[in-house]
Enzyme design. Structure first.
Site, mmCIF file in Angstrom:
data_model
loop_
_atom_site.group_PDB
_atom_site.id
_atom_site.type_symbol
_atom_site.label_atom_id
_atom_site.label_comp_id
_atom_site.label_asym_id
_atom_site.label_seq_id
_atom_site.Cartn_x
_atom_site.Cartn_y
_atom_site.Cartn_z
ATOM 1 N N TYR A 66 -60.537 -4.076 -9.846
ATOM 2 C CA TYR A 66 -60.168 -3.573 -11.176
ATOM 3 C C TYR A 66 -61.159 -2.501 -11.636
ATOM 4 C CZ TYR A 66 -59.031 -3.497 -16.160
ATOM 5 O OH TYR A 66 -58.686 -3.097 -17.426
ATOM 6 N N SER A 113 -61.173 1.612 -19.651
ATOM 7 C CA SER A 113 -61.793 0.335 -20.028
ATOM 8 C C SER A 113 -63.278 0.580 -20.205
ATOM 9 C CB SER A 113 -61.564 -0.680 -18.909
ATOM 10 O OG SER A 113 -62.349 -1.823 -19.093
HETATM 11 N N1 LIG Z 1 -56.736 -6.686 -22.531
HETATM 12 C C1 LIG Z 1 -57.943 -6.229 -22.314
HETATM 13 O O1 LIG Z 1 -58.959 -6.927 -22.506
HETATM 14 C C2 LIG Z 1 -58.144 -4.793 -21.866
HETATM 15 C C3 LIG Z 1 -59.441 -4.224 -21.999
HETATM 16 C C4 LIG Z 1 -59.639 -2.915 -21.575
HETATM 17 C C5 LIG Z 1 -58.589 -2.178 -21.057
HETATM 18 N N2 LIG Z 1 -57.352 -2.761 -20.937
HETATM 19 C C6 LIG Z 1 -56.279 -1.950 -20.354
HETATM 20 O O2 LIG Z 1 -55.260 -1.812 -21.324
HETATM 21 C C7 LIG Z 1 -54.007 -1.598 -20.670
HETATM 22 C C8 LIG Z 1 -52.944 -2.503 -21.299
HETATM 23 O O3 LIG Z 1 -53.318 -3.857 -21.073
HETATM 24 P P1 LIG Z 1 -52.887 -5.058 -22.034
HETATM 25 O O4 LIG Z 1 -54.134 -5.790 -22.371
HETATM 26 O O5 LIG Z 1 -52.017 -4.572 -23.106
HETATM 27 O O6 LIG Z 1 -52.093 -5.956 -20.969
HETATM 28 P P2 LIG Z 1 -50.691 -6.717 -21.000
HETATM 29 O O7 LIG Z 1 -50.427 -7.315 -22.334
HETATM 30 O O8 LIG Z 1 -50.733 -7.618 -19.811
HETATM 31 O O9 LIG Z 1 -49.630 -5.534 -20.768
HETATM 32 C C9 LIG Z 1 -49.547 -4.893 -19.530
HETATM 33 C C10 LIG Z 1 -48.321 -3.993 -19.531
HETATM 34 O O10 LIG Z 1 -48.269 -3.327 -18.251
HETATM 35 C C11 LIG Z 1 -46.959 -3.460 -17.724
HETATM 36 N N3 LIG Z 1 -46.994 -3.544 -16.257
HETATM 37 C C12 LIG Z 1 -47.761 -4.343 -15.485
HETATM 38 N N4 LIG Z 1 -47.462 -4.179 -14.192
HETATM 39 C C13 LIG Z 1 -46.469 -3.246 -14.149
HETATM 40 C C14 LIG Z 1 -45.713 -2.668 -13.096
HETATM 41 N N5 LIG Z 1 -45.898 -3.011 -11.799
HETATM 42 N N6 LIG Z 1 -44.767 -1.755 -13.413
HETATM 43 C C15 LIG Z 1 -44.539 -1.407 -14.706
HETATM 44 N N7 LIG Z 1 -45.228 -1.923 -15.747
HETATM 45 C C16 LIG Z 1 -46.177 -2.844 -15.456
HETATM 46 C C17 LIG Z 1 -46.402 -4.753 -18.308
HETATM 47 O O11 LIG Z 1 -44.976 -4.667 -18.413
HETATM 48 P P3 LIG Z 1 -43.937 -5.492 -17.521
HETATM 49 O O12 LIG Z 1 -44.588 -6.791 -17.121
HETATM 50 O O13 LIG Z 1 -42.747 -5.663 -18.419
HETATM 51 O O14 LIG Z 1 -43.649 -4.599 -16.359
HETATM 52 C C18 LIG Z 1 -47.023 -4.753 -19.710
HETATM 53 O O15 LIG Z 1 -46.197 -4.059 -20.602
HETATM 54 C C19 LIG Z 1 -54.257 -1.839 -19.186
HETATM 55 O O16 LIG Z 1 -54.378 -0.598 -18.515
HETATM 56 C C20 LIG Z 1 -55.591 -2.556 -19.159
HETATM 57 O O17 LIG Z 1 -56.294 -2.311 -17.955
HETATM 58 C C21 LIG Z 1 -57.096 -4.033 -21.346
#
Ligand SMILES: NC(=O)c1ccc[n+]([C@@H]2O[C@H](COP(=O)([O-])OP(=O)(O)OC[C@H]3O[C@@H](n4cnc5c(N)ncnc54)[C@H](OP(=O)(O)O)[C@@H]3O)[C@@H](O)[C@H]2O)c1
Length: 250
Positions: free
Chosen positions: A149, A136
Site C-alpha cells: 500500500y 495518503s
Molecule cells: N480511510 C483511510 O483511512 C484513508 C486514509 C488515507 C487515504 N485514503 C485513501 O482514500 C481513498 C478512498 O478510501 P476510503 O477510505 O473512502 O475507502 P472505502 O470506503 O473502502 O471506498 C473505496 C472506494 O473504492 C472503490 N473501489 C475499490 N476497489 C475498486 C475497483 N477494483 N474498481 C472500482 N472501484 C473500486 C470502492 O467501490 P466499489 O467497491 O463499489 O467498487 C469504494 O467506492 C483511497 O484511495 C484510500 O487509499 C484512505
C-alpha cells in the site's frame, strides 16, 4: 456541460466528495463496481441539486474495462476534473502478501489513476481541468505492515508531481489524509485503537476547498506536514514510533 469524474464514489471519501461537488453545482460522473449504490446516490443528488449525474460500472483492476469506459466518456462528455479516489489496502507483512494482492493494490491505486489520466488528458487540458489524486500520509511516511500500500501511495504522489511538470496548465492536487473512518479497513475494530480519526465529509470539504484555491497539495490535518519534516531529520525516531504504535492495521 462539463463534468467531474469521481472514482470510488460508492463509499467513504468518494461518496462524500460526490455530495460536496454536487452541492457546489458540479455535474458528475461516478465510477465504481457497485453500480446500484451509484444509482441511489444519483437519485438523491439529482433530487437535491440542479446537477446531472452519470454512473459507470468499472473494475479498476482491469485495464481493458478502464480503457473502454474512458473511451465512452471521451465520446460523450467534456471533463474538467478527474478525482482518482478509489483505493484498496491489504495491511500484511511482506512475506504474507500474495502476488495477487500486491498486483491488485498496484493496479487499483496506481495503474488505474495513471491510465485514466493518460486517456483523459486531451479532454482535461482543453477544459482547463484538474486532476486530484487521493494519496495518503503514507505517500511520504511509511507504516509497518503496509509495504504494498505504501509503495502504491508513494508512486501515486510521484506520478502527480511528474504530471504537473509535463502539463503546467493542468491543476494537479495531491491529498494526504491520516486515518479516515470509512469501510477502508477490513477490521472495523481498528478505529477504536486510534486516537485521531477523520470523518469523510470533513475530508471532502477540505479537498473541495483546496481544489477551489488551486492548491498543489493538502495534508489533512495540516500538522502532518510537520511530521514529514521530522521524519526527514530523525527517520530512526519515527521508525521506532511507527513500529510501536502503528503495526496493527488490517
Ligand atoms: N480511510 C483511510 O483511512 C484513508 C486514509 C488515507 C487515504 N485514503 C485513501 O482514500 C481513498 C478512498 O478510501 P476510503 O477510505 O473512502 O475507502 P472505502 O470506503 O473502502 O471506498 C473505496 C472506494 O473504492 C472503490 N473501489 C475499490 N476497489 C475498486 C475497483 N477494483 N474498481 C472500482 N472501484 C473500486 C470502492 O467501490 P466499489 O467497491 O463499489 O467498487 C469504494 O467506492 C483511497 O484511495 C484510500 O487509499 C484512505
Amino acid at each position: 456541460m462539463k463534468y467531474t469524474i469521481i472514482t470510488g464514489a460508492s463509499s467513504g471519501i468518494g461518496k462524500e466528495l460526490a455530495y460536496k461537488y454536487a452541492k457546489e453545482g458540479h455535474h458528475l460522473i461516478l465510477i465504481a463496481r457497485r453500480i446500484n449504490i451509484l444509482y441511489q446516490i444519483k437519485d438523491e443528488l439529482e433530487a437535491l441539486y440542479e446537477v446531472s449525474i452519470e454512473c459507470f460500472i468499472c473494475d479498476l483492476n482491469d485495464t481493458e474495462t478502464i480503457t473502454q469506459t474512458i473511451e465512452n466518456i471521451n465520446t460523450h462528455f467534456e471533463i474538467n476534473c478527474l478525482i482518482n479516489n478509489a483505493g484498496i489496502s491489504y495491511f500484511e507483512k511482506v512475506e504474507d502478501l500474495s502476488l495477487e494482492t500486491i498486483k491488485n493494490q498496484i493496479n487499483v491505486n496506481v495503474i488505474a489513476p495513471m491510465l485514466m489520466t493518460k486517456l483523459l488528458i486531451a479532454n482535461l487540458t482543453r477544459n482547463n481541468g484538474a486532476v486530484i489524486n487521493i494519496c495518503s500520509i503514507l505517500s511520504y511516511l511509511p507504516n509497518a505492515h503496509s509495504s504494498a500500500y505504501t509503495t502504491s501511495k508513494y508512486a501515486l504522489y510521484g506520478f502527480s508531481n511528474s504530471l504537473r511538470l509535463d502539463f503546467p496548465n493542468l491543476h494537479v492536487l495531491t491529498v494526504h489524509p491520516i486515518t479516515v473512518k470509512t469501510n477502508f479497513f477490513k477490521d472495523s475494530n481498528y478505529y477504536s485503537n486510534i486516537k485521531k480519526v477523520l470523518y469523510p465529509n470533513i475530508v471532502a470539504k477540505k479537498i473541495y476547498s483546496a481544489y477551489v484555491k488551486k492548491k498543489r497539495k493538502v495534508n489533512i490535518p495540516y500538522s502532518i506536514g510537520l511530521l514529514n519534516i521530522i521524519y526527514q531529520i530523525f527517520p530512526r525516531l519515527i521508525d521506532h514510533i511507527n513500529r510501536q504504535f502503528f503495526s496493527n492495521k488490517k
